[in-house]
Design a protein around this motif. Structure first.
Motif, PDB file in Angstrom:
ATOM      1  N   THR A   1      46.869  22.923  -8.559  1.00  0.00           N
ATOM      2  CA  THR A   1      47.012  24.357  -9.345  1.00  0.00           C
ATOM      3  C   THR A   1      48.265  24.956  -9.181  1.00  0.00           C
ATOM      4  OG1 THR A   1      45.867  25.428  -7.368  1.00  0.00           O
ATOM      5  CG2 THR A   1      44.375  24.409  -9.127  1.00  0.00           C
ATOM      6  N   GLY A   2      49.002  24.888  -8.117  1.00  0.00           N
ATOM      7  CA  GLY A   2      50.076  25.627  -8.020  1.00  0.00           C
ATOM      8  C   GLY A   2      51.270  24.906  -8.736  1.00  0.00           C
ATOM      9  N   THR A   3      51.214  23.638  -8.760  1.00  0.00           N
ATOM     10  CA  THR A   3      52.241  22.742  -9.556  1.00  0.00           C
ATOM     11  C   THR A   3      52.060  22.868 -10.843  1.00  0.00           C
ATOM     12  OG1 THR A   3      52.223  21.159  -7.585  1.00  0.00           O
ATOM     13  CG2 THR A   3      53.393  20.399  -9.633  1.00  0.00           C
ATOM     14  N   ARG A   4      50.955  22.986 -11.332  1.00  0.00           N
ATOM     15  CA  ARG A   4      50.771  23.358 -12.720  1.00  0.00           C
ATOM     16  C   ARG A   4      51.184  24.404 -13.169  1.00  0.00           C
ATOM     17  NH1 ARG A   4      46.914  20.012 -15.448  1.00  0.00           N
ATOM     18  NH2 ARG A   4      46.592  21.450 -17.329  1.00  0.00           N
ATOM     19  N   ARG A   5      51.031  25.685 -12.139  1.00  0.00           N
ATOM     20  CA  ARG A   5      51.360  26.897 -12.557  1.00  0.00           C
ATOM     21  C   ARG A   5      52.989  26.812 -12.651  1.00  0.00           C
ATOM     22  NH1 ARG A   5      49.768  28.893  -8.281  1.00  0.00           N
ATOM     23  NH2 ARG A   5      51.878  29.168  -7.064  1.00  0.00           N
ATOM     24  N   VAL A   6      53.672  25.996 -11.733  1.00  0.00           N
ATOM     25  CA  VAL A   6      55.075  25.937 -11.575  1.00  0.00           C
ATOM     26  C   VAL A   6      55.481  25.325 -12.792  1.00  0.00           C
ATOM     27  CG1 VAL A   6      57.230  24.890 -10.730  1.00  0.00           C
ATOM     28  CG2 VAL A   6      55.421  26.025  -9.336  1.00  0.00           C
ATOM     29  N   PHE A   7      55.030  24.095 -13.479  1.00  0.00           N
ATOM     30  CA  PHE A   7      55.372  23.589 -14.810  1.00  0.00           C
ATOM     31  C   PHE A   7      54.984  24.701 -15.787  1.00  0.00           C
ATOM     32  CE2 PHE A   7      55.294  18.769 -14.131  1.00  0.00           C
ATOM     33  CZ  PHE A   7      55.783  18.755 -12.803  1.00  0.00           C
TER      34      PHE A   7
ATOM     35  N   ASN B   1      38.800   2.667  22.329  1.00  0.00           N
ATOM     36  CA  ASN B   1      37.813   3.361  21.556  1.00  0.00           C
ATOM     37  C   ASN B   1      38.294   4.530  20.579  1.00  0.00           C
ATOM     38  OD1 ASN B   1      35.699   1.741  22.811  1.00  0.00           O
ATOM     39  ND2 ASN B   1      35.890   3.242  24.574  1.00  0.00           N
ATOM     40  N   TYR B   2      39.660   4.783  20.281  1.00  0.00           N
ATOM     41  CA  TYR B   2      40.172   5.839  19.574  1.00  0.00           C
ATOM     42  C   TYR B   2      40.165   5.344  18.134  1.00  0.00           C
ATOM     43  CZ  TYR B   2      43.468   9.509  17.915  1.00  0.00           C
ATOM     44  OH  TYR B   2      44.060  10.538  17.301  1.00  0.00           O
ATOM     45  N   ARG B   3      39.656   6.077  17.437  1.00  0.00           N
ATOM     46  CA  ARG B   3      39.836   6.111  15.882  1.00  0.00           C
ATOM     47  C   ARG B   3      40.185   7.618  15.257  1.00  0.00           C
ATOM     48  NH1 ARG B   3      38.469   2.140  17.849  1.00  0.00           N
ATOM     49  NH2 ARG B   3      37.268   0.179  17.073  1.00  0.00           N
ATOM     50  N   ARG B   4      40.982   7.512  14.446  1.00  0.00           N
ATOM     51  CA  ARG B   4      41.584   8.650  13.602  1.00  0.00           C
ATOM     52  C   ARG B   4      41.731   8.313  12.016  1.00  0.00           C
ATOM     53  NH1 ARG B   4      46.208  11.512  12.145  1.00  0.00           N
ATOM     54  NH2 ARG B   4      46.126  13.647  12.617  1.00  0.00           N
ATOM     55  N   THR B   5      41.326   9.362  11.350  1.00  0.00           N
ATOM     56  CA  THR B   5      41.673   9.203   9.913  1.00  0.00           C
ATOM     57  C   THR B   5      42.219  10.602   9.427  1.00  0.00           C
ATOM     58  OG1 THR B   5      39.613   7.344   9.537  1.00  0.00           O
ATOM     59  CG2 THR B   5      40.787   8.439   7.624  1.00  0.00           C
ATOM     60  N   GLU B   6      43.337  10.409   8.701  1.00  0.00           N
ATOM     61  CA  GLU B   6      43.671  11.713   8.390  1.00  0.00           C
ATOM     62  C   GLU B   6      43.904  11.654   6.694  1.00  0.00           C
ATOM     63  OE1 GLU B   6      47.379  14.528   9.574  1.00  0.00           O
ATOM     64  OE2 GLU B   6      48.078  12.733   8.281  1.00  0.00           O
ATOM     65  N   VAL B   7      43.418  12.589   5.927  1.00  0.00           N
ATOM     66  CA  VAL B   7      43.481  12.436   4.459  1.00  0.00           C
ATOM     67  C   VAL B   7      44.363  13.765   3.865  1.00  0.00           C
ATOM     68  CG1 VAL B   7      42.327  12.405   2.198  1.00  0.00           C
ATOM     69  CG2 VAL B   7      41.375  11.221   4.251  1.00  0.00           C
ATOM     70  N   VAL B   8      45.517  13.137   3.432  1.00  0.00           N
ATOM     71  CA  VAL B   8      46.342  14.249   2.740  1.00  0.00           C
ATOM     72  C   VAL B   8      46.260  14.053   1.266  1.00  0.00           C
ATOM     73  CG1 VAL B   8      48.657  15.006   2.827  1.00  0.00           C
ATOM     74  CG2 VAL B   8      47.989  14.029   4.625  1.00  0.00           C
ATOM     75  N   PRO B   9      45.711  15.004   0.552  1.00  0.00           N
ATOM     76  CA  PRO B   9      45.634  15.203  -0.782  1.00  0.00           C
ATOM     77  C   PRO B   9      47.003  15.575  -1.432  1.00  0.00           C
ATOM     78  CG  PRO B   9      44.765  17.356   0.011  1.00  0.00           C
ATOM     79  CD  PRO B   9      45.062  16.572   0.915  1.00  0.00           C
ATOM     80  N   PHE B  10      47.475  14.526  -2.416  1.00  0.00           N
ATOM     81  CA  PHE B  10      48.420  14.806  -3.103  1.00  0.00           C
ATOM     82  C   PHE B  10      48.172  14.809  -4.592  1.00  0.00           C
ATOM     83  CE2 PHE B  10      50.635  13.155   0.331  1.00  0.00           C
ATOM     84  CZ  PHE B  10      52.086  13.545   0.244  1.00  0.00           C
ATOM     85  N   PHE B  11      48.962  15.612  -5.323  1.00  0.00           N
ATOM     86  CA  PHE B  11      48.599  15.688  -6.957  1.00  0.00           C
ATOM     87  C   PHE B  11      49.843  15.236  -7.776  1.00  0.00           C
ATOM     88  CE2 PHE B  11      45.872  18.568  -4.581  1.00  0.00           C
ATOM     89  CZ  PHE B  11      44.573  18.329  -4.986  1.00  0.00           C
ATOM     90  N   VAL B  12      49.533  14.535  -8.705  1.00  0.00           N
ATOM     91  CA  VAL B  12      50.760  13.944  -9.507  1.00  0.00           C
ATOM     92  C   VAL B  12      50.554  14.700 -10.970  1.00  0.00           C
ATOM     93  CG1 VAL B  12      51.594  11.756 -10.721  1.00  0.00           C
ATOM     94  CG2 VAL B  12      50.430  11.675  -8.489  1.00  0.00           C
ATOM     95  N   THR B  13      51.694  15.551 -11.034  1.00  0.00           N
ATOM     96  CA  THR B  13      51.453  16.426 -12.257  1.00  0.00           C
ATOM     97  C   THR B  13      52.714  15.962 -13.230  1.00  0.00           C
ATOM     98  OG1 THR B  13      50.791  18.048 -10.757  1.00  0.00           O
ATOM     99  CG2 THR B  13      51.821  18.731 -12.990  1.00  0.00           C
ATOM    100  N   VAL B  14      52.545  15.751 -14.347  1.00  0.00           N
ATOM    101  CA  VAL B  14      53.450  15.321 -15.448  1.00  0.00           C
ATOM    102  C   VAL B  14      53.354  16.264 -16.441  1.00  0.00           C
ATOM    103  CG1 VAL B  14      53.977  13.438 -16.837  1.00  0.00           C
ATOM    104  CG2 VAL B  14      53.060  13.066 -14.637  1.00  0.00           C
ATOM    105  N   GLY B  15      54.495  16.710 -16.978  1.00  0.00           N
ATOM    106  CA  GLY B  15      54.667  17.536 -18.341  1.00  0.00           C
ATOM    107  C   GLY B  15      55.809  16.964 -19.166  1.00  0.00           C
ATOM    108  N   ARG B  16      55.851  17.413 -20.421  1.00  0.00           N
ATOM    109  CA  ARG B  16      56.864  16.975 -21.306  1.00  0.00           C
ATOM    110  C   ARG B  16      57.850  18.089 -21.510  1.00  0.00           C
ATOM    111  NH1 ARG B  16      55.823  11.913 -23.149  1.00  0.00           N
ATOM    112  NH2 ARG B  16      53.888  11.045 -22.822  1.00  0.00           N
ATOM    113  N   VAL B  17      59.066  17.901 -21.955  1.00  0.00           N
ATOM    114  CA  VAL B  17      60.008  18.947 -21.952  1.00  0.00           C
ATOM    115  C   VAL B  17      60.058  19.263 -23.774  1.00  0.00           C
ATOM    116  CG1 VAL B  17      61.418  18.191 -20.356  1.00  0.00           C
ATOM    117  CG2 VAL B  17      61.715  17.118 -22.686  1.00  0.00           C
TER     118      VAL B  17
ATOM    119  N   LEU C   1      59.173  20.327  -4.179  1.00  0.00           N
ATOM    120  CA  LEU C   1      58.785  21.525  -4.536  1.00  0.00           C
ATOM    121  C   LEU C   1      58.015  22.351  -3.161  1.00  0.00           C
ATOM    122  CD1 LEU C   1      57.565  20.830  -8.143  1.00  0.00           C
ATOM    123  CD2 LEU C   1      59.745  21.213  -7.250  1.00  0.00           C
ATOM    124  N   ILE C   2      57.351  22.004  -2.509  1.00  0.00           N
ATOM    125  CA  ILE C   2      56.803  22.846  -1.580  1.00  0.00           C
ATOM    126  C   ILE C   2      57.750  23.184  -0.481  1.00  0.00           C
ATOM    127  CG2 ILE C   2      54.532  21.523  -1.673  1.00  0.00           C
ATOM    128  CD1 ILE C   2      55.414  19.884   1.057  1.00  0.00           C
TER     129      ILE C   2
END
Length: 264
Positions: A163-169, A248-264, A99-100
């Protein structure tokens, strides 16, 4: 719609569903037929097939990606906005990071609802809330600056998230909408993988930013500001490589995902 290579999808989604508790709201144990829309290389399709007792089908418009996804489940060529299935064909219709990339996500979710007889779900990131923690002091700051410029130049809402996905739903008239956050954490640490080494080289050369130059200049970033950013980016990349040489290199990336479910 933006398009991605199989290598890009494999790299960004590797290990994402090692913890599958965020998928509990999909109620996969009760799904006899599941459709994964915009399935790409089929990483989520594989997980759905492993968790669901029924049939899982992947659909995508990209024939090259479908050829990879076919290793995980049956696949069908099709457009997410005009799915090649009759009304009410599936118990669950789901997508991941689709959707993005669409100009009218609500219209696409309504199409999902047309072919679903019960549930619709979307797993969408908030790319504006990505965090990076790095042993190279400048990396987090520069990645944040580059990300903001890129997001500003993308014509779709790549920060759709929860919040954006909830609005779309809601716009698609779905009921009982539920959203659950899931953080996809990606780490780089010794021993370094080939993909991590390649990413470091791309930073030092500025190649990654150059690939995104057109998009970044579509926003408020000027050509001069881009050149300054690229110069700082390349210097940061050289620091990354230097730390890698000493392990010595360290890297951590955090990507927030949102699982949105609705019923038809």
């Amino acid at each position: 719609m933006r398009q991605f290579t199989a290598d890009y999808l494999d790299e960004t989604r590797r290990g994402m569903w090692e913890d599958r508790r965020a998928l509990d709201p999909l109620e996969l144990g009760d799904a006899d037929r599941v459709l994964d829309v915009g399935c790409g290389t089929g990483e989520l399709t594989r997980v759905l097939a492993e968790e669901s007792p029924g049939e899982v089908i992947g659909v995508d418009a990209d024939a090259d990606l479908l050829a990879v996804a076919a290793d995980h489940a049956p696949v069908v060529a099709g457009d997410a906005t005009r799915l090649p299935f009759p009304d009410g064909s599936f118990d669950l219709v789901v997508c991941q990071a689709l959707l993005i990339n669409l100009p009218d996500p609500a219209a696409t979710v309504r199409e999902f609802a047309r072919v679903s007889r019960d549930r619709v779900a979307a797993v969408e990131p908030d790319n504006g809330a990505v965090t990076v923690d790095s042993s190279v002091a400048a990396e987090s700051r520069l990645e944040g600056r580059a990300r903001r410029a890129y997001i500003d130049g993308v014509p779709t809402d790549v920060s759709l998230g929860g919040t954006g996905t909830r609005r779309v739903f809601d716009e698609a008239d779905l009921d009982s909408v539920e959203t659950r956050r899931y953080d996809h954490e990606r780490t780089v640490a010794p021993p370094y993988s080939e993909s991590a080494l390649s990413a470091a080289k791309r930073k030092a050369s500025g190649e990654g930013l150059t690939d995104d130059r057109t998009t970044m200049l579509n926003g408020d970033l000027s050509a001069e500001e881009f050149d300054d950013l690229r110069a700082a980016w390349r210097a940061m990349g050289r620091d990354v490589i230097e730390q890698m040489q000493d392990e010595n290199y360290r890297r951590t990336e955090v990507v927030p995902f949102f699982v949105t479910v609705g019923r038809v």
